[in-house]
Design a protein around this motif. Structure first.
Motif, short mmCIF file in Angstrom:
data_model
loop_
_atom_site.label_atom_id
_atom_site.label_comp_id
_atom_site.label_asym_id
_atom_site.label_seq_id
_atom_site.Cartn_x
_atom_site.Cartn_y
_atom_site.Cartn_z
N ALA A 1 0.84 -1.20 0.00
CA ALA A 1 0.00 0.00 0.00
C ALA A 1 0.87 1.26 0.00
N PRO A 2 0.30 2.41 -0.30
CA PRO A 2 1.07 3.66 -0.32
C PRO A 2 1.67 3.98 1.05
N SER A 3 2.90 4.49 1.03
CA SER A 3 3.55 4.91 2.27
C SER A 3 3.65 6.42 2.37
N GLY A 4 3.37 7.11 1.27
CA GLY A 4 3.51 8.57 1.25
C GLY A 4 4.69 9.05 0.44
N LYS A 5 5.74 8.22 0.36
CA LYS A 5 6.92 8.53 -0.45
C LYS A 5 7.32 7.24 -1.16
N ASP A 6 6.81 7.07 -2.37
CA ASP A 6 6.92 5.78 -3.04
C ASP A 6 7.53 5.88 -4.42
N LYS A 7 7.90 4.72 -4.94
CA LYS A 7 8.33 4.55 -6.32
C LYS A 7 7.49 3.45 -6.94
N THR A 8 7.41 3.48 -8.26
CA THR A 8 6.78 2.40 -9.02
C THR A 8 7.75 1.96 -10.11
N SER A 9 7.79 0.66 -10.35
CA SER A 9 8.66 0.11 -11.40
C SER A 9 7.82 -0.69 -12.37
N ILE A 10 8.12 -0.54 -13.66
CA ILE A 10 7.39 -1.27 -14.69
C ILE A 10 8.34 -1.83 -15.73
N LEU A 11 7.88 -2.86 -16.43
CA LEU A 11 8.52 -3.36 -17.66
C LEU A 11 7.57 -3.09 -18.80
N LEU A 12 8.06 -2.51 -19.87
CA LEU A 12 7.22 -2.19 -21.02
C LEU A 12 7.88 -2.71 -22.28
N GLU B 1 15.94 2.31 -18.45
CA GLU B 1 16.88 1.43 -19.16
C GLU B 1 16.13 0.77 -20.30
N SER B 2 16.82 0.54 -21.39
CA SER B 2 16.17 -0.13 -22.52
C SER B 2 17.12 -1.15 -23.12
N ARG B 3 16.54 -2.15 -23.74
CA ARG B 3 17.30 -3.15 -24.47
C ARG B 3 16.43 -3.68 -25.59
N THR B 4 17.06 -4.27 -26.58
CA THR B 4 16.34 -4.80 -27.74
C THR B 4 16.12 -6.29 -27.58
N LEU B 5 14.90 -6.72 -27.86
CA LEU B 5 14.57 -8.14 -27.84
C LEU B 5 14.31 -8.61 -29.26
N HIS B 6 14.74 -9.82 -29.55
CA HIS B 6 14.54 -10.41 -30.86
C HIS B 6 13.64 -11.63 -30.71
N GLN B 7 12.49 -11.59 -31.36
CA GLN B 7 11.55 -12.70 -31.35
C GLN B 7 11.22 -13.05 -32.80
N GLY B 8 11.92 -14.04 -33.32
CA GLY B 8 11.78 -14.38 -34.73
C GLY B 8 12.27 -13.24 -35.60
N SER C 1 11.49 -3.32 -28.24
CA SER C 1 12.23 -2.55 -27.23
C SER C 1 11.63 -2.86 -25.87
N LEU C 2 12.49 -3.25 -24.95
CA LEU C 2 12.06 -3.53 -23.58
C LEU C 2 12.56 -2.40 -22.69
N PHE C 3 11.65 -1.73 -22.03
CA PHE C 3 11.99 -0.62 -21.15
C PHE C 3 11.77 -1.03 -19.70
N TYR C 4 12.78 -0.78 -18.86
CA TYR C 4 12.64 -0.88 -17.41
C TYR C 4 12.60 0.56 -16.91
N ILE C 5 11.52 0.92 -16.22
CA ILE C 5 11.32 2.31 -15.81
C ILE C 5 10.96 2.38 -14.33
N ASP C 6 11.69 3.20 -13.58
CA ASP C 6 11.35 3.56 -12.21
C ASP C 6 10.85 5.00 -12.23
N PHE C 7 9.81 5.29 -11.46
CA PHE C 7 9.34 6.66 -11.39
C PHE C 7 8.70 6.92 -10.04
N GLU C 8 8.59 8.19 -9.69
CA GLU C 8 8.07 8.58 -8.38
C GLU C 8 6.56 8.42 -8.33
N GLY C 9 6.08 7.98 -7.16
CA GLY C 9 4.65 7.85 -6.94
C GLY C 9 4.21 6.41 -6.82
#
Length: 301
Positions: free
Chosen positions: A211-222, A249-256, A261-269
């Motif tokens: 749950a929210p603590s008041g000062k948080d980060k969120t991380s996603i893979l896109l 951060e980003s990196r390239t994925l090859h599928q066939g 493009s795979l993005f790892y992103i941290d952001f506030e909130g």
């Protein structure tokens, strides 16, 4: 040899002994009060465990609450008026909280070994010394230990001073269904051997929603189809909502024949915040793949 101590110096010595004796007695009295209060806190922690077990008989009770611990440590630092520095006071409370949590539920925390490594130091810094650290052969075994229920949590490096983002950890996030529950920042002594893997940021992994603590980060893979302007579009979604990125951060994925493009992103909130809800909704539309790794408290210590 003749005694050369003068009556005045003898009197000063007696005065000093008397003063020290009084101060030591005062310290002993304070120590006793601290001990009583710590045990009172421990008894409250046991009662908390009893309430949680009684109120959720059909579901496993959650004893470790990262957002609650972050809030407590922040308040300790905010109200501290010295002479101890705020972070030193918070570290004392960290250990008090660790032993109290062990009364509720002893925790097993997996980490890629060996014992005595920086990663084990990160475990101790975040959870205190009353958890059982379980050294694993590598990060994947730590992920497996939590996913299969052998350990409650895992701590694994995510950033290296030498390599940036640890790409192997990024791959594991794609393959295992774990959440980020917290982060640990480990500041190393500059005289340490630079030939060692001097990892400075670690993630705490578990299965629970935080749950929210008041000062948080969120991380996603896109994951998005690789095409011109893809990064511009991603950044535009953040800029439109005034959401601050802390890591990209980003990196390239090859599928066939396809490239992604795979993005790892941290952001506030926190993902419960309205702007971030809108962001995640936008990013999840279309053929792109979004994985929310978790929202969690920013490192306190």
């Amino acid at each position: 040899m003749a005694d050369t101590q003068t009556p005045e110096s003898s009197s000063d010595s007696l005065d000093a002994d008397t003063a020290l004796l009084a101060l030591r007695q005062q310290i002993d009295s304070i120590d006793q009060q601290i001990q009583v209060l710590i045990n009172q806190r421990a008894a409250c922690a046991q009662q908390v465990a009893e309430v949680k077990l009684r109120c959720s008989p059909q579901h496993p009770a959650v004893f470790y609450r990262p957002e609650r611990e972050a809030q407590v440590l922040r308040r300790v630092m905010e109200r501290n008026d010295g002479p101890l520095p705020g972070k030193d006071m918070a570290r004392l409370f960290r250990e008090i909280m660790s032993v109290c949590l062990a009364l509720e539920q002893p925790l097993n925390v997996a980490y890629p070994g060996p014992e005595g490594s920086y990663t084990e130091q990160a475990v101790r810094k975040h959870f205190g010394f009353s958890v059982k650290g379980v050294a694993m052969s590598d990060a994947e075994q730590a992920f497996k230990a939590v996913e299969q229920g052998h350990c409650h949590y895992a701590v694994t490096p995510v950033e290296s001073t030498h390599e940036g983002l640890v790409s192997h950890t990024l791959d594991l996030f794609r393959r295992y269904d774990l959440r980020i529950c917290g982060e640990v920042e480990l500041v190393l002594d500059p005289v340490d051997d630079k030939s060692l893997a001097a990892d400075t940021r670690y993630l705490v992994l578990g299965k629970q929603y935080v749950a929210p603590s008041g000062k948080d980060k969120t991380s996603i893979l896109l994951s998005m189809r690789d095409q011109p302007g893809v990064l511009h579009d991603v950044l535009g979604a953040f800029r439109q909502r005034s959401i601050s990125l802390t890591r990209l951060e980003s990196r390239t994925l090859h599928q066939g024949q396809e490239h992604y493009s795979l993005f790892y992103i941290d952001f506030e909130g926190h993902q419960e915040d309205a702007p971030i809800k809108g962001l995640l909704s936008e990013l999840s539309q279309g053929p792109d793949t979004l994985k929310v790794l978790g929202s969690y408290p920013r490192a306190v210590l």
